[in-house]
Motif scaffolding. Structure first.
Motif, short mmCIF file in Angstrom:
data_model
loop_
_atom_site.label_atom_id
_atom_site.label_comp_id
_atom_site.label_asym_id
_atom_site.label_seq_id
_atom_site.Cartn_x
_atom_site.Cartn_y
_atom_site.Cartn_z
N TYR A 214 0.84 -1.20 0.00
CA TYR A 214 0.00 0.00 0.00
C TYR A 214 0.87 1.26 0.00
N GLY A 215 2.01 1.20 0.69
CA GLY A 215 2.94 2.33 0.69
C GLY A 215 3.47 2.64 -0.70
N ILE A 216 3.73 1.60 -1.47
CA ILE A 216 4.16 1.81 -2.86
C ILE A 216 3.06 2.52 -3.63
N ALA A 217 1.82 2.09 -3.47
CA ALA A 217 0.70 2.71 -4.17
C ALA A 217 0.53 4.17 -3.76
N VAL A 218 0.64 4.44 -2.46
CA VAL A 218 0.51 5.81 -1.98
C VAL A 218 1.59 6.69 -2.59
N HIS A 219 2.81 6.18 -2.60
CA HIS A 219 3.90 6.96 -3.18
C HIS A 219 3.72 7.15 -4.69
N GLU A 220 3.32 6.10 -5.37
CA GLU A 220 3.24 6.13 -6.83
C GLU A 220 2.07 6.98 -7.34
N SER A 221 0.92 6.88 -6.71
CA SER A 221 -0.25 7.57 -7.26
C SER A 221 -1.04 8.35 -6.22
N GLY A 222 -0.44 8.58 -5.06
CA GLY A 222 -1.15 9.25 -3.98
C GLY A 222 -1.54 10.68 -4.30
N SER B 155 -10.97 14.62 -1.30
CA SER B 155 -11.85 15.66 -0.75
C SER B 155 -12.12 15.46 0.74
N ASP B 156 -11.94 14.23 1.27
CA ASP B 156 -12.15 14.00 2.69
C ASP B 156 -10.91 14.34 3.52
N GLY B 157 -9.87 14.88 2.87
CA GLY B 157 -8.65 15.28 3.57
C GLY B 157 -7.59 14.19 3.65
N SER B 158 -7.93 12.98 3.23
CA SER B 158 -6.95 11.89 3.29
C SER B 158 -6.00 11.95 2.09
N PHE B 159 -4.90 11.26 2.22
CA PHE B 159 -3.92 11.13 1.13
C PHE B 159 -3.88 9.66 0.78
N ARG B 160 -4.46 9.31 -0.38
CA ARG B 160 -4.59 7.91 -0.79
C ARG B 160 -4.24 7.76 -2.27
N PRO B 161 -4.00 6.52 -2.69
CA PRO B 161 -3.71 6.28 -4.11
C PRO B 161 -4.89 6.68 -5.00
N TRP B 162 -4.57 7.14 -6.20
CA TRP B 162 -5.59 7.50 -7.18
C TRP B 162 -5.41 6.60 -8.40
N PRO B 163 -6.40 5.79 -8.75
CA PRO B 163 -6.23 4.80 -9.81
C PRO B 163 -6.14 5.35 -11.23
N TRP B 164 -6.62 6.55 -11.46
CA TRP B 164 -6.66 7.07 -12.83
C TRP B 164 -5.45 7.99 -13.07
#
Length: 183
Positions: free
Chosen positions: A43-51, A55-64
């Motif tokens: 999950y850390g790789i995904a966050v770094h790669e596409s984070g 809108s909810d204030g979180s920092f998460r991966p974005w698939p597009w």
């Protein structure tokens, strides 16, 4: 093909085998287990790669997400985020038509040039589960040396160890944050 059937089967394994955390009991946990790595690492790789900030204030991966590593035909290199899968697919098809294949695609930023043959249709890499499965398969192949630092380094930059080690440091920071959040 047999390799992908084995991957698909292993991704269907019972989730009861994982620790009781939301992340470990998700598709992320199944893919991480298949790859032989910690779910926070995947999950850390995904966050770094596409984070990105949601809108909810979180920092998460974005698939597009697409990242053109080397542009041509008037297309500049760099990252691109799209509002929908359809928009990202249209952009990816346009890049391919222009002969641009050195593109990182989707939630795990799977490189089209090196891994596009792992899917039936290259736009399938924009499906988050497919993208994660291809990344997990690659990580499993890289993990043959049993050294997670080298595995993560090579995921990002197999031909540039110094760049890979810098990447590992970033992933470790995300792992720490993820582990604190899921406990």
């Amino acid at each position: 093909m047999k390799k992908h059937l084995i991957l698909a089967f292993s991704l269907l394994v019972s989730q009861r085998a994982f620790p009781d955390t939301a992340l470990a009991n998700s598709f992320w946990g199944v893919a991480a287990k298949y790859a032989g790595i910690n779910v926070a690492t995947l999950y850390g790789i995904a966050v770094h790669e596409s984070g990105m900030h949601w809108s909810d204030g979180s920092f998460r991966p974005w698939p597009w997400t697409l990242n053109v590593n080397k542009g041509n035909e008037g297309v500049q290199a760099g990252p691109r985020r799209y509002a929908s899968r359809q928009a990202a697919e249209a952009a990816l098809v346009d890049l391919i038509k222009k002969g641009i294949r050195n593109v990182d695609v989707g939630i795990m930023q799977v490189n089209l040039y090196w891994h596009g043959d792992k899917v039936e249709n290259e736009t399938d890499l924009l499906d988050p589960r497919t993208n994660i499965r291809v990344a997990a398969d690659y990580l499993k192949d890289l993990k043959t040396n049993r050294n997670i630092t080298k595995t993560v380094s090579d995921y990002h930059s197999p031909s540039n160890p110094a760049r890979g080690i810098d990447y590992v440091g970033k992933i470790k920071r995300y792992e720490k944050i993820i582990n604190e959040k899921i406990k």
